[in-house]
Design an enzyme around this catalytic site. Structure first.
Site, PDB file in Angstrom:
ATOM      1  N   LEU A  38      -0.328  29.212 -69.367  1.00 27.12           N
ATOM      2  CA  LEU A  38       0.830  29.959 -68.865  1.00 27.12           C
ATOM      3  C   LEU A  38       0.380  30.936 -67.771  1.00 27.12           C
ATOM      4  CD1 LEU A  38       2.457  30.609 -72.345  1.00 27.12           C
ATOM      5  CD2 LEU A  38       3.432  29.197 -70.521  1.00 27.12           C
ATOM      6  N   THR A  41       1.222  30.542 -60.815  1.00 25.57           N
ATOM      7  CA  THR A  41       0.326  30.731 -59.666  1.00 25.57           C
ATOM      8  C   THR A  41      -0.400  32.062 -59.811  1.00 25.57           C
ATOM      9  OG1 THR A  41       1.895  29.553 -58.263  1.00 25.57           O
ATOM     10  CG2 THR A  41       0.285  30.937 -57.137  1.00 25.57           C
ATOM     11  N   ALA A 177      -3.330  35.172 -40.415  1.00 23.20           N
ATOM     12  CA  ALA A 177      -3.742  36.548 -40.737  1.00 23.20           C
ATOM     13  C   ALA A 177      -2.694  37.240 -41.601  1.00 23.20           C
ATOM     14  CB  ALA A 177      -3.987  37.337 -39.450  1.00 23.20           C
ATOM     15  N   GLY A 178      -2.174  36.511 -42.589  1.00 23.94           N
ATOM     16  CA  GLY A 178      -1.256  37.121 -43.558  1.00 23.94           C
ATOM     17  C   GLY A 178      -2.067  37.719 -44.704  1.00 23.94           C
ATOM     18  N   GLU A 199      -5.032  33.442 -35.611  1.00 25.71           N
ATOM     19  CA  GLU A 199      -3.620  33.766 -35.902  1.00 25.71           C
ATOM     20  C   GLU A 199      -2.742  33.419 -34.710  1.00 25.71           C
ATOM     21  OE1 GLU A 199      -1.519  35.010 -38.440  1.00 25.71           O
ATOM     22  OE2 GLU A 199      -0.021  34.878 -36.835  1.00 25.71           O
ATOM     23  N   ARG A 269       3.574  29.888 -47.885  1.00 23.69           N
ATOM     24  CA  ARG A 269       3.901  29.103 -49.073  1.00 23.69           C
ATOM     25  C   ARG A 269       5.359  28.674 -49.001  1.00 23.69           C
ATOM     26  NH1 ARG A 269       0.239  29.185 -52.976  1.00 23.69           N
ATOM     27  NH2 ARG A 269       1.704  28.930 -54.678  1.00 23.69           N
ATOM     28  N   ALA A 317       4.779  38.534 -57.066  1.00 22.78           N
ATOM     29  CA  ALA A 317       4.866  38.382 -58.516  1.00 22.78           C
ATOM     30  C   ALA A 317       5.839  39.391 -59.123  1.00 22.78           C
ATOM     31  CB  ALA A 317       3.478  38.551 -59.123  1.00 22.78           C
ATOM     32  N   HIS A 441      -5.049  68.589 -58.211  1.00 22.90           N
ATOM     33  CA  HIS A 441      -6.137  68.642 -57.232  1.00 22.90           C
ATOM     34  C   HIS A 441      -7.455  68.416 -57.956  1.00 22.90           C
ATOM     35  CE1 HIS A 441      -8.458  69.902 -53.766  1.00 22.90           C
ATOM     36  NE2 HIS A 441      -9.162  70.686 -54.573  1.00 22.90           N
TER      37      HIS A 441
HETATM   38  C1  LIG Z   1      -4.037  33.516 -53.536  1.00 21.14           C
HETATM   39  C2  LIG Z   1      -2.749  34.227 -53.891  1.00 21.14           C
HETATM   40  C3  LIG Z   1      -2.780  35.580 -54.126  1.00 21.14           C
HETATM   41  C4  LIG Z   1      -1.614  36.244 -54.470  1.00 21.14           C
HETATM   42  N1  LIG Z   1      -1.686  37.588 -54.692  1.00 21.14           N
HETATM   43  C5  LIG Z   1      -0.557  38.263 -55.028  1.00 21.14           C
HETATM   44  C6  LIG Z   1      -0.613  39.645 -55.320  1.00 21.14           C
HETATM   45  O1  LIG Z   1      -1.669  40.268 -55.266  1.00 21.14           O
HETATM   46  N2  LIG Z   1       0.533  40.265 -55.674  1.00 21.14           N
HETATM   47  C7  LIG Z   1       1.729  39.600 -55.735  1.00 21.14           C
HETATM   48  O2  LIG Z   1       2.746  40.219 -56.052  1.00 21.14           O
HETATM   49  N3  LIG Z   1       1.811  38.277 -55.470  1.00 21.14           N
HETATM   50  C8  LIG Z   1       0.700  37.602 -55.129  1.00 21.14           C
HETATM   51  N4  LIG Z   1       0.765  36.250 -54.901  1.00 21.14           N
HETATM   52  C9  LIG Z   1       2.091  35.589 -55.006  1.00 21.14           C
HETATM   53  C10 LIG Z   1       2.460  35.349 -56.477  1.00 21.14           C
HETATM   54  O3  LIG Z   1       1.453  34.573 -57.080  1.00 21.14           O
HETATM   55  C11 LIG Z   1       3.802  34.644 -56.570  1.00 21.14           C
HETATM   56  O4  LIG Z   1       4.763  35.380 -55.859  1.00 21.14           O
HETATM   57  C12 LIG Z   1       4.262  34.524 -58.009  1.00 21.14           C
HETATM   58  O5  LIG Z   1       3.324  33.812 -58.778  1.00 21.14           O
HETATM   59  C13 LIG Z   1       5.622  33.836 -58.087  1.00 21.14           C
HETATM   60  O6  LIG Z   1       6.008  33.741 -59.417  1.00 21.14           O
HETATM   61  P1  LIG Z   1       6.976  32.563 -59.938  1.00 21.14           P
HETATM   62  O7  LIG Z   1       7.127  32.795 -61.403  1.00 21.14           O
HETATM   63  O8  LIG Z   1       8.185  32.510 -59.100  1.00 21.14           O
HETATM   64  O9  LIG Z   1       6.197  31.207 -59.657  1.00 21.14           O
HETATM   65  P2  LIG Z   1       4.740  30.695 -60.027  1.00 21.14           P
HETATM   66  O10 LIG Z   1       3.828  31.782 -60.378  1.00 21.14           O
HETATM   67  O11 LIG Z   1       4.353  29.779 -58.925  1.00 21.14           O
HETATM   68  O12 LIG Z   1       4.949  29.873 -61.365  1.00 21.14           O
HETATM   69  C14 LIG Z   1       5.695  28.709 -61.408  1.00 21.14           C
HETATM   70  C15 LIG Z   1       5.189  27.849 -62.539  1.00 21.14           C
HETATM   71  O13 LIG Z   1       6.110  26.791 -62.746  1.00 21.14           O
HETATM   72  C16 LIG Z   1       5.412  25.627 -63.083  1.00 21.14           C
HETATM   73  N5  LIG Z   1       6.277  24.485 -62.772  1.00 21.14           N
HETATM   74  C17 LIG Z   1       6.704  24.083 -61.555  1.00 21.14           C
HETATM   75  N6  LIG Z   1       7.528  23.041 -61.668  1.00 21.14           N
HETATM   76  C18 LIG Z   1       7.625  22.779 -62.983  1.00 21.14           C
HETATM   77  C19 LIG Z   1       8.331  21.808 -63.735  1.00 21.14           C
HETATM   78  N7  LIG Z   1       9.144  20.920 -63.163  1.00 21.14           N
HETATM   79  N8  LIG Z   1       8.165  21.798 -65.074  1.00 21.14           N
HETATM   80  C20 LIG Z   1       7.346  22.690 -65.692  1.00 21.14           C
HETATM   81  N9  LIG Z   1       6.665  23.633 -65.025  1.00 21.14           N
HETATM   82  C21 LIG Z   1       6.814  23.687 -63.683  1.00 21.14           C
HETATM   83  C22 LIG Z   1       4.156  25.692 -62.248  1.00 21.14           C
HETATM   84  O14 LIG Z   1       3.129  24.899 -62.838  1.00 21.14           O
HETATM   85  C23 LIG Z   1       3.849  27.191 -62.274  1.00 21.14           C
HETATM   86  O15 LIG Z   1       2.953  27.494 -63.309  1.00 21.14           O
HETATM   87  C24 LIG Z   1      -0.388  35.540 -54.577  1.00 21.14           C
HETATM   88  C25 LIG Z   1      -0.357  34.157 -54.367  1.00 21.14           C
HETATM   89  C26 LIG Z   1      -1.525  33.504 -54.028  1.00 21.14           C
HETATM   90  C27 LIG Z   1      -1.471  32.024 -53.818  1.00 21.14           C
END
Ligand SMILES: Cc1cc2nc3c(=O)[nH]c(=O)nc-3n(C[C@H](O)[C@H](O)[C@H](O)COP(=O)(O)OP(=O)(O)OC[C@H]3O[C@@H](n4cnc5c(N)ncnc54)[C@H](O)[C@@H]3O)c2cc1C
Length: 462
Positions: A38, A41, A177-178, A199, A269, A317, A441
């Site tokens: 669980l 991403t 450069a994001g 970039e 993304r 997130a 402080h």
């Molecule tokens: C390298 C990197 C660094 C990041 N750093 C940050 C950070 O520091 N701070 C921040 O706020 N955000 C960060 N993010 C962005 C953040 O990870 C995402 O915004 C966040 O995870 C989105 O949450 P979500 O629940 O919408 O989707 P996700 O976290 O993508 O979760 C979706 C889940 O759904 C599952 N899924 C998809 N389709 C199906 C299906 N049909 N059936 C069952 N399961 C399915 C996937 O396997 C996945 O586990 C980062 C992203 C990356 C790639």
């Protein structure tokens, strides 16, 4: 066939938080997740592993640059890359197991497998079809690439590959450069890679306050990252061990090439909704492939909701988590709400960058009268003791009413400091409210107070 009040598809920060809140509000809840673990991403291949590597590489950098100055002598640490990766994997495992525990504690049924929606009110996982009063799509996002650039996750990698490289590359090219490109570029630069960021635009981190973006780029340059701005990547060709990146400079259309051992494609993304069956259901999407929802996360199909990276808004997130909680409250008959005007954004480079609310550029575009209160970390005693005097706090407030409209911080612990402003903004605070609040402080938070003072009669230590 099992029957639930709510089935959530996706166990990332949007989905798992929503499942927990639904269960807390008395709804019979299941969460479908295709991955083994669980956390989505964020926990598996995003926020958490990247922050673990940023932390470890920052410690190395500190030991190389500041230890001797503080009277800490001795052999400086060297990099044991397999151990650093296993530390990162351990941090990920602890966090994903934590969500499993929370699911059990809240009596949420976890369904392992990829879910689809064969018809409204039904969720299919493998051969089983389950009934749901409401369905929440929280399937997140996936990396994009560019035309002419094929990802192999070995030499040409997305962030996922970059978090698990077999060795630290000698030369790395980062396309984009994001936030993700600069964070992971920083990690490898600190570990000794020669990092070049290419970039398309003329500034880093598009959408960020312009002054902050310039300062960040200048600081990262000093740390050894090279930048090629205004460059359109045309193609990436690979051999067994190397890549050749071709790009054109936008200003004169001239063509150039770069070599690299690893190319990180960090160009953004896009929503991941494959296999759900949305087209057959007639679910409306935006031209960018995001699921279209109303202000209560309802799609155009009754009983079907969507949150997180799969819908519009910042791909963060905490935005997904807030929507997860709010949609649960809507489903339980309460008034779920997310204030999209107060969603902080943080870049975990060193120095960190954090922002909330309007940028100066946005206020100018909107023609609003505003004032700026700025305070440099060089004027903050605690920051100086930490060799972290670079950067500043900038508060933007309404010129007449003094109400805070936005804040932008580049400096030590910016990602923590920003929340004082977020709370203030939620309460409709004026800059003076922060300025009149006693701050302990010596803390970094005093820099936030000084910036608030600078919106009025002036900062004390500047
Ligand atoms: C390298 C990197 C660094 C990041 N750093 C940050 C950070 O520091 N701070 C921040 O706020 N955000 C960060 N993010 C962005 C953040 O990870 C995402 O915004 C966040 O995870 C989105 O949450 P979500 O629940 O919408 O989707 P996700 O976290 O993508 O979760 C979706 C889940 O759904 C599952 N899924 C998809 N389709 C199906 C299906 N049909 N059936 C069952 N399961 C399915 C996937 O396997 C996945 O586990 C980062 C992203 C990356 C790639």
């Amino acid at each position: 066939m099992a029957s639930y009040d709510v089935i959530i598809i996706g166990g990332g920060p949007g989905g798992y938080v929503s499942a927990i809140r639904c269960a807390q509000l008395g709804l019979k809840t299941a969460c479908v997740e295709g991955r083994e673990t669980l956390g989505g991403t964020c926990l598996n291949i995003g926020c958490i592993p990247s922050k673990a590597l940023l932390h470890a590489s920052h410690m190395l950098h500190e030991s190389q640059t500041n230890f001797v100055k503080m009277g800490l002598k001795g052999k400086s640490p060297s990099v044991d890359w397999p151990q650093m990766l296993s530390y990162k994997d351990d941090v990920v495992a602890q966090n994903t197991k934590g969500i499993e525990f929370l699911f059990k504690k809240n009596k949420i049924d976890r369904m392992k497998g990829w879910g689809s929606i064969p018809e409204p009110g039904k969720v299919q996982v493998a051969d089983e079809v389950h009934e749901a009063g409401s369905i929440v799509i929280a399937t997140g996002s996936e990396s994009t690439s560019l035309p002419g650039v094929e990802i192999d996750e070995k030499i040409v990698v997305t962030s996922t590959g970059a978090l698990a490289l077999p060795k630290v590359p000698k030369k790395m090219v980062v396309i984009g450069a994001g936030v993700i490109g600069l964070e992971l570029g920083s990690v490898y630069a600190r570990l000794g890679s020669e990092v070049t960021v290419v970039e398309f635009l003329d500034a880093v981190t598009p959408g960020m306050d312009g002054e902050i973006a310039k300062t960040l780029q200048r600081t990262l340059k000093k740390q050894g990252l090279k930048f090629i701005m205004g460059a359109a990547v045309q193609s990436v060709e690979t051999t067994k061990t190397k890549a050749k990146i071709s790009y054109k400079l936008r200003k004169d259309d001239s063509e150039h090439q770069l070599d690299a051992d690893v190319v990180l494609v960090a160009t953004g993304r896009k929503p991941f909704t494959d296999g759900l069956g949305l087209a057959a259901l007639g679910v409306e999407t935006t031209p960018r492939g995001q699921i279209r929802t109303d202000t209560h996360w309802a799609t155009n199909i009754p009983g079907l909701y969507a949150i997180g990276d799969a819908i519009e808004g910042p791909m963060l997130a905490h935005k997904a988590e807030d929507e997860g909680m709010a949609v649960a409250e809507v489903l339980a008959g309460k008034a779920g709400h997310v204030n999209y005007g107060v969603i902080p954004a943080v870049i975990y480079t060193s120095p960190e960058v954090a922002s909330v609310g309007k940028t100066e550029e946005q206020l100018k575009d909107e023609g609003r009268a505003y004032k700026v209160g700025k305070f440099p970390f060089m004027g903050n005693a605690r920051a100086k003791a930490m060799f972290a005097g670079e950067g500043f706090v900038k508060i933007l407030a309404n010129k007449e009413t003094d109400r805070i409209l936005g804040a932008h911080i580049i400096g030590p612990s910016a990602g923590e400091l920003i929340h004082e402003i977020c709370v203030g903004m939620e309460f409709g605070a004026a800059a003076q409210d922060i300025a009149l609040t006693c701050h302990a402080h010596p803390t970094l938070s005093e820099a936030v107070r000084e910036a608030a003072l600078a919106c009025g009669d002036g900062a004390i230590h500047a």
